[in-house]
Design an enzyme around this catalytic site. Structure first.
Site, PDB file in Angstrom:
ATOM      1  N   SER A  94      -8.045  -2.634  -1.938  1.00 28.93           N
ATOM      2  CA  SER A  94      -7.263  -1.875  -3.084  1.00 28.93           C
ATOM      3  C   SER A  94      -6.018  -1.276  -2.113  1.00 28.93           C
ATOM      4  O   SER A  94      -4.899  -1.115  -2.999  1.00 28.93           O
ATOM      5  CB  SER A  94      -7.900  -0.687  -3.557  1.00 28.93           C
ATOM      6  OG  SER A  94      -8.380   0.295  -2.543  1.00 28.93           O
ATOM      7  N   LYS A 138      -6.171   6.018  -1.519  1.00 24.52           N
ATOM      8  CA  LYS A 138      -5.027   5.382  -2.495  1.00 24.52           C
ATOM      9  C   LYS A 138      -3.881   6.263  -1.820  1.00 24.52           C
ATOM     10  O   LYS A 138      -3.916   7.048  -1.071  1.00 24.52           O
ATOM     11  CB  LYS A 138      -5.478   5.970  -3.734  1.00 24.52           C
ATOM     12  CG  LYS A 138      -6.638   5.500  -4.234  1.00 24.52           C
ATOM     13  CD  LYS A 138      -6.703   4.190  -4.759  1.00 24.52           C
ATOM     14  CE  LYS A 138      -8.245   3.969  -5.040  1.00 24.52           C
ATOM     15  NZ  LYS A 138      -8.139   2.189  -5.126  1.00 24.52           N
TER      16      LYS A 138
END
Length: 238
Positions: A94, A138
């Site tokens: 990700s 993230k």
């Protein structure tokens, strides 16, 4: 002629008998040597005992010093690991191409106790509901009070006190993630609540982030990832 003996004359080789002790120099020398030998034996025994005691005391001090060092080191490691610094292993893609599976990062757990999150920070999140990942990593793109939207891979930010949006420059993204249709779903215009941040993965087309999870409460931030330390070929500041 007759000679008369009026008394017994003393024998010329005999003197008058003495009742005192005999002063023999050989006896005195033997006694002195025995006393000296005994004194040396006592000194050697005492010295050996002192040396042994000294060695035992020195060994005990060394053991105590090392015990203190090890105890302090373990205490510091516990405090650092629990409250200051942690390391995480990246799993998944990700955050590609910034981070790859197997990368190990150090996370500063004190960062957000000292200041608010900043745009561009790479953050580790606590386990959240509605996700299968234990710890998410993230990037912060939207701050509290801002309005964020993303259309065609372009992120626009409107400041809390502003009325004009601006395009967010993201030099950390791969060119593929800037191609429309390759960056996942759009983000409709929305205001980031107070004490929340909006996060996206650098691999926009393959990231489970605020588009699915919503804005993230700052209390759910473990800390800021600031360096990749392993493997050595991937070393970089974040």
């Amino acid at each position: 002629m007759t000679i008369q003996n009026d008394g017994q004359l003393p024998h010329p080789t005999l003197g008058t008998p003495s009742s005192g002790p005999v002063d023999d120099p050989w006896v005195h020398d033997s006694q002195n040597r025995s006393a000296v030998a005994s004194s040396r034996a006592d000194t050697d025994a005492d010295g050996s005992s002192l040396h042994r005691t000294s060695r035992v005391s020195s060994g005990a001090r060394v053991f105590f010093d090392w015990a203190v060092v090890v105890t302090v080191a373990l205490l510091v490691a516990f405090v650092v690991r629990g409250f200051v610094l942690a390391h995480f292993v990246v799993e998944g893609q990700s955050m590609a191409t910034t981070l790859d599976t197997g990368d190990r990062v150090f996370v500063n757990k004190l960062s957000y106790r000292l200041h608010d999150p900043n745009r561009g920070d790479v953050v580790v999140l606590h386990q959240l509901t509605n996700t299968t990942e234990r710890d998410l990593i993230k990037r912060v793109v939207g701050l509290p009070g801002e309005t964020i939207e993303m259309t065609g891979c372009v992120v626009r930010i409107t400041a809390a006190t502003g009325s004009t949006s601006r395009v967010l420059e993201e030099p950390y993204l791969d060119e593929v993630d800037l191609v429309p249709g390759q960056c996942g779903g759009d983000v409709p215009s929305q205001v980031v609540p107070d004490n929340f941040v909006y996060v996206l993965g650098d691999n926009r087309g393959g990231s489970q982030d605020s588009r699915a999870l919503g804005a993230i409460n700052e209390d759910d931030l473990v800390g800021r990832a600031f360096v990749v330390f392993w493997p050595k070929s991937h070393w970089q500041w974040l």
